[in-house]
Motif scaffolding. Structure first.
Motif, PDB file in Angstrom:
ATOM      1  N   GLN A 128       0.845  -1.197   0.000  1.00 54.38           N
ATOM      2  CA  GLN A 128       0.000   0.000   0.000  1.00 54.38           C
ATOM      3  C   GLN A 128       0.880   1.247   0.000  1.00 54.38           C
ATOM      4  O   GLN A 128       0.629   2.217  -0.720  1.00 54.38           O
ATOM      5  N   ARG A 129       1.942   1.217   0.803  1.00 51.21           N
ATOM      6  CA  ARG A 129       2.839   2.389   0.879  1.00 51.21           C
ATOM      7  C   ARG A 129       3.480   2.672  -0.476  1.00 51.21           C
ATOM      8  O   ARG A 129       3.618   3.824  -0.882  1.00 51.21           O
ATOM      9  N   ARG A 130       3.891   1.625  -1.171  1.00 53.34           N
ATOM     10  CA  ARG A 130       4.537   1.848  -2.479  1.00 53.34           C
ATOM     11  C   ARG A 130       3.556   2.460  -3.467  1.00 53.34           C
ATOM     12  O   ARG A 130       3.915   3.330  -4.242  1.00 53.34           O
ATOM     13  N   ARG A 131       2.299   2.026  -3.391  1.00 51.48           N
ATOM     14  CA  ARG A 131       1.280   2.613  -4.297  1.00 51.48           C
ATOM     15  C   ARG A 131       1.056   4.086  -3.950  1.00 51.48           C
ATOM     16  O   ARG A 131       0.943   4.926  -4.834  1.00 51.48           O
ATOM     17  N   ILE A 132       1.035   4.393  -2.655  1.00 49.43           N
ATOM     18  CA  ILE A 132       0.830   5.794  -2.239  1.00 49.43           C
ATOM     19  C   ILE A 132       2.018   6.656  -2.675  1.00 49.43           C
ATOM     20  O   ILE A 132       1.853   7.773  -3.167  1.00 49.43           O
ATOM     21  N   ALA A 133       3.234   6.104  -2.532  1.00 51.81           N
ATOM     22  CA  ALA A 133       4.437   6.870  -2.888  1.00 51.81           C
ATOM     23  C   ALA A 133       4.476   7.201  -4.372  1.00 51.81           C
ATOM     24  O   ALA A 133       5.151   8.127  -4.796  1.00 51.81           O
ATOM     25  N   ASP A 134       3.723   6.428  -5.174  1.00 47.24           N
ATOM     26  CA  ASP A 134       3.636   6.660  -6.611  1.00 47.24           C
ATOM     27  C   ASP A 134       2.684   7.781  -6.959  1.00 47.24           C
ATOM     28  O   ASP A 134       2.668   8.270  -8.089  1.00 47.24           O
ATOM     29  N   GLN A 135       1.844   8.156  -5.975  1.00 49.12           N
ATOM     30  CA  GLN A 135       0.806   9.153  -6.255  1.00 49.12           C
ATOM     31  C   GLN A 135       1.353  10.560  -6.158  1.00 49.12           C
ATOM     32  O   GLN A 135       2.388  10.812  -5.545  1.00 49.12           O
ATOM     33  N   ASN A 136       0.566  11.467  -6.719  1.00 51.26           N
ATOM     34  CA  ASN A 136       0.867  12.883  -6.677  1.00 51.26           C
ATOM     35  C   ASN A 136       0.219  13.415  -5.389  1.00 51.26           C
ATOM     36  O   ASN A 136      -0.894  13.891  -5.379  1.00 51.26           O
ATOM     37  N   THR A 137       0.952  13.260  -4.267  1.00 48.92           N
ATOM     38  CA  THR A 137       0.318  13.517  -2.977  1.00 48.92           C
ATOM     39  C   THR A 137       1.327  13.926  -1.906  1.00 48.92           C
ATOM     40  O   THR A 137       2.525  14.082  -2.189  1.00 48.92           O
ATOM     41  N   VAL A 138       0.834  14.100  -0.685  1.00 54.46           N
ATOM     42  CA  VAL A 138       1.662  14.492   0.454  1.00 54.46           C
ATOM     43  C   VAL A 138       1.529  13.409   1.530  1.00 54.46           C
ATOM     44  O   VAL A 138       0.419  12.985   1.844  1.00 54.46           O
ATOM     45  N   ILE A 139       2.659  12.959   2.094  1.00 53.00           N
ATOM     46  CA  ILE A 139       2.635  11.889   3.097  1.00 53.00           C
ATOM     47  C   ILE A 139       3.367  12.358   4.354  1.00 53.00           C
ATOM     48  O   ILE A 139       4.576  12.607   4.320  1.00 53.00           O
ATOM     49  N   VAL A 140       2.639  12.480   5.456  1.00 53.68           N
ATOM     50  CA  VAL A 140       3.245  12.830   6.745  1.00 53.68           C
ATOM     51  C   VAL A 140       3.558  11.523   7.453  1.00 53.68           C
ATOM     52  O   VAL A 140       2.655  10.696   7.648  1.00 53.68           O
ATOM     53  N   THR A 141       4.815  11.290   7.832  1.00 47.95           N
ATOM     54  CA  THR A 141       5.163   9.982   8.378  1.00 47.95           C
ATOM     55  C   THR A 141       6.341  10.036   9.346  1.00 47.95           C
ATOM     56  O   THR A 141       7.190  10.915   9.255  1.00 47.95           O
ATOM     57  N   THR A 142       6.378   9.091  10.274  1.00 48.72           N
ATOM     58  CA  THR A 142       7.557   8.906  11.122  1.00 48.72           C
ATOM     59  C   THR A 142       8.588   8.120  10.322  1.00 48.72           C
ATOM     60  O   THR A 142       8.233   7.415   9.379  1.00 48.72           O
ATOM     61  N   SER A 143       9.910   8.187  10.668  1.00 48.89           N
ATOM     62  CA  SER A 143      10.372   8.973  11.800  1.00 48.89           C
ATOM     63  C   SER A 143      10.854  10.345  11.347  1.00 48.89           C
ATOM     64  O   SER A 143      11.223  10.519  10.190  1.00 48.89           O
ATOM     65  N   GLY A 144      10.871  11.277  12.291  1.00 51.82           N
ATOM     66  CA  GLY A 144      11.211  12.653  11.962  1.00 51.82           C
ATOM     67  C   GLY A 144      12.628  12.862  11.470  1.00 51.82           C
ATOM     68  O   GLY A 144      12.921  13.855  10.804  1.00 51.82           O
ATOM     69  N   MET A 145      13.536  11.931  11.817  1.00 55.17           N
ATOM     70  CA  MET A 145      14.933  12.078  11.378  1.00 55.17           C
ATOM     71  C   MET A 145      15.337  10.945  10.431  1.00 55.17           C
ATOM     72  O   MET A 145      16.519  10.648  10.273  1.00 55.17           O
ATOM     73  N   LEU A 146      14.335  10.290   9.844  1.00 51.59           N
ATOM     74  CA  LEU A 146      14.558   9.206   8.872  1.00 51.59           C
ATOM     75  C   LEU A 146      15.338   8.035   9.470  1.00 51.59           C
ATOM     76  O   LEU A 146      16.069   7.352   8.752  1.00 51.59           O
ATOM     77  N   SER A 147      15.208   7.823  10.781  1.00 53.34           N
ATOM     78  CA  SER A 147      15.972   6.735  11.388  1.00 53.34           C
ATOM     79  C   SER A 147      15.105   5.510  11.657  1.00 53.34           C
ATOM     80  O   SER A 147      15.465   4.649  12.437  1.00 53.34           O
ATOM     81  N   GLY A 148      13.953   5.403  11.007  1.00 52.66           N
ATOM     82  CA  GLY A 148      13.084   4.241  11.187  1.00 52.66           C
ATOM     83  C   GLY A 148      11.677   4.590  10.740  1.00 52.66           C
ATOM     84  O   GLY A 148      11.447   5.643  10.148  1.00 52.66           O
ATOM     85  N   GLY A 149      10.757   3.680  11.007  1.00 50.66           N
ATOM     86  CA  GLY A 149       9.352   3.945  10.691  1.00 50.66           C
ATOM     87  C   GLY A 149       9.059   3.816   9.203  1.00 50.66           C
ATOM     88  O   GLY A 149       9.942   3.482   8.403  1.00 50.66           O
ATOM     89  N   PRO A 150       7.818   4.079   8.807  1.00 55.44           N
ATOM     90  CA  PRO A 150       7.410   3.926   7.400  1.00 55.44           C
ATOM     91  C   PRO A 150       8.186   4.831   6.441  1.00 55.44           C
ATOM     92  O   PRO A 150       8.220   4.557   5.243  1.00 55.44           O
ATOM     93  N   ALA A 151       8.818   5.900   6.949  1.00 60.09           N
ATOM     94  CA  ALA A 151       9.651   6.741   6.074  1.00 60.09           C
ATOM     95  C   ALA A 151      10.686   5.883   5.345  1.00 60.09           C
ATOM     96  O   ALA A 151      11.082   6.196   4.219  1.00 60.09           O
ATOM     97  N   MET A 152      11.083   4.769   5.992  1.00 59.21           N
ATOM     98  CA  MET A 152      12.073   3.869   5.393  1.00 59.21           C
ATOM     99  C   MET A 152      11.543   3.197   4.123  1.00 59.21           C
ATOM    100  O   MET A 152      12.322   2.722   3.315  1.00 59.21           O
ATOM    101  N   THR A 153      10.230   3.131   3.988  1.00 60.69           N
ATOM    102  CA  THR A 153       9.648   2.608   2.752  1.00 60.69           C
ATOM    103  C   THR A 153       9.430   3.724   1.741  1.00 60.69           C
ATOM    104  O   THR A 153       9.690   3.560   0.547  1.00 60.69           O
ATOM    105  N   TYR A 154       8.959   4.877   2.230  1.00 60.00           N
ATOM    106  CA  TYR A 154       8.628   5.974   1.305  1.00 60.00           C
ATOM    107  C   TYR A 154       9.868   6.605   0.658  1.00 60.00           C
ATOM    108  O   TYR A 154       9.876   6.890  -0.531  1.00 60.00           O
ATOM    109  N   VAL A 155      10.911   6.838   1.462  1.00 63.51           N
ATOM    110  CA  VAL A 155      12.076   7.569   0.930  1.00 63.51           C
ATOM    111  C   VAL A 155      12.727   6.836  -0.250  1.00 63.51           C
ATOM    112  O   VAL A 155      12.971   7.452  -1.289  1.00 63.51           O
ATOM    113  N   PRO A 156      12.987   5.515  -0.135  1.00 62.11           N
ATOM    114  CA  PRO A 156      13.569   4.835  -1.299  1.00 62.11           C
ATOM    115  C   PRO A 156      12.665   4.903  -2.525  1.00 62.11           C
ATOM    116  O   PRO A 156      13.152   4.941  -3.663  1.00 62.11           O
TER     117      PRO A 156
END
Ligand code: ZN
Length: 430
Positions: free
Chosen positions: A299-327
């Motif tokens: 689901q996250r990969r499909r969302i990351a493909d969209q033209n959208t805004v995603i607010v997610t942890t972690s705030g310093m990119l050291s864990g959390g779903p940001a680890m899926t979105y950033v790549p």
């Protein structure tokens, strides 16, 4: 009164102050690899916790080992955040020899929990203690401790609102057209109870925050531009406070978003304590405006493909779903990663801002997506700290919770304050 500083001096993390060997104010941890804890394990008669951040409450469960069951006094949101953080720590550290508590200790926190609201004095270890709203995150408190002779005010983390103090005109309005200054999520600190001694945080003692209205405007303009250009915006945000603040900002400017990570549960929890947020209607609207991600990586990969805004942890990119979105978003310069708070040295977020790359799950990745940083701080800046302390000109000031406590104490002394910065483990007789 005698104070012992067990942590959080000359550093941001593991805050812990022991009063007369009997009342413990905060018992936090310093995140890192490995995490660090206060320099000794006290056996207090009672514990008072200022707010639900890891560096103030993270090690509290370890105080409930053996037969020890000191009551823990806090506000209702702080009690809930303490449990959330403890469970998260167990997920990350549990089973490691240096994690000082287990699920059993976390369970005991409910048995000893004593919740209190602001401005309601209570007895703890023979002291009269009162919480005052600190304007940092929901449930955060200044802690006043009175032994009948000495009144100690422990500021803990606080925010006084916009630069310019409480007399400055408010820089923007909410949806009802009412003026607001400072954070949207919580009201700024305004109570100044009489005190003889003030233990004051100094996180941003050498920083002047940009005016909040201007940070918000720049952030929203940048996010909207990327969306118009067809890109995806990842907004890394701390789970507690910042995620909700970002949802409020985006909703106030009619920007739709997704929200993911631990911040989703915290948002729902805060709505169960509406009296501890500034505008519960606004938070309810912001929650409705945001689409909550349930958490499968597909689901996250499909969302990351969209033209959208995603607010997610972690705030310093050291864990959390940001680890899926950033790549997913990193390869395309149309996309954007907007950091929303201070990035500690050595974190992937700091690396991204300074070098355009980030270590994600052990792989160093170059990041072509644009990276920006916005200062949505929940702490008073140098002017805010001074406007607070100006009300305590006759008190003894003890500076803690900062990278340069001694520097700030020196500045205060030069301006006529009776100020000093205790060292780690130091005992201060008052
Ligand atoms: Zn804090």
């Amino acid at each position: 009164m005698k104070l012992q500083f067990l942590g959080g001096v000359g550093e941001v993390g593991r805050s812990a102050i022991l009063v007369d060997d009997s009342l413990l104010l905060d018992y936090g941890m310093l995140t890192g690899n490995p995490p660090q804890f206060p320099v000794s394990v006290p056996e207090p008669d009672a514990v008072v916790v200022s707010h639900g951040h890891l560096d103030h409450v993270g090690a509290v469960p370890s105080l409930l080992s053996g037969d020890r069951r000191p009551p823990i006094h806090w506000t209702p949101p702080t009690a809930e955040l303490a449990r959330t953080l403890a469970r998260d720590t167990l997920k990350l550290q549990g089973g490691r020899y240096d994690c000082p508590f287990t699920e059993t200790h976390v369970g005991r926190m409910t048995q000893v929990s004593e919740p209190h609201g602001y401005g309601e004095p209570f007895a703890a270890a023979g002291y009269e203690v009162t919480f005052y709203e600190a304007g940092h995150i929901p449930g955060s408190a200044h802690v006043l401790v009175d032994d009948g002779e000495t009144r100690l005010l422990y500021t803990a983390d606080f925010h006084t609102g916009d630069h310019g103090g409480s007399d400055a005109p408010a820089s923007r309005t909410n949806r009802r057209g009412e003026p607001i200054r400072g954070q949207r999520l919580v009201s700024p600190s305004t109570d100044r109870p009489d005190a003889d001694v003030v233990v004051c945080e100094s996180t941003y003692s050498d920083v002047d925050h940009e005016d909040r209205a201007s940070v918000e405007r720049r952030f929203v303009d940048s996010v909207q531009q990327t969306v118009w250009e067809g890109g995806t915006v990842v907004v890394p945000a701390f789970a507690i406070g910042r995620t909700q603040e970002m949802l409020l900002v985006l909703d106030a400017h009619d920007v739709d978003c997704y929200v993911d990570g631990m911040g989703t549960d915290v948002t729902k929890m805060l709505l169960r304590h509406p009296e501890f947020v500034r505008d519960a209607d606004a938070l309810r609207r912001a929650k409705a405006n945001a689409r909550f991600v349930t958490g499968r990586d597909g689901q996250r990969r499909r969302i990351a493909d969209q033209n959208t805004v995603i607010v997610t942890t972690s705030g310093m990119l050291s864990g959390g779903p940001a680890m899926t979105y950033v790549p997913e978003v990193r390869g395309d310069p149309t996309n954007k990663i907007t950091l929303t708070g201070y990035q500690v040295e050595g974190t992937p977020g700091r690396d991204l801002i300074e070098h355009g790359r980030a270590d994600i799950d052990g792989r160093t990745m170059p990041i072509a997506a644009r990276a920006e940083m916005y200062d949505f701080s929940a702490h008073a800046d140098s002017a805010g700290l001074r406007s607070f302390l100006d009300d305590y000109a006759g008190a003894e000031i003890l500076v803690n919770h900062g990278d340069d406590c001694e520097g700030f104490a020196e500045t205060l002394r030069a301006d006529g304050f009776d100020a000093r910065a205790p060292g780690l483990g130091d005992v201060v007789e008052l």
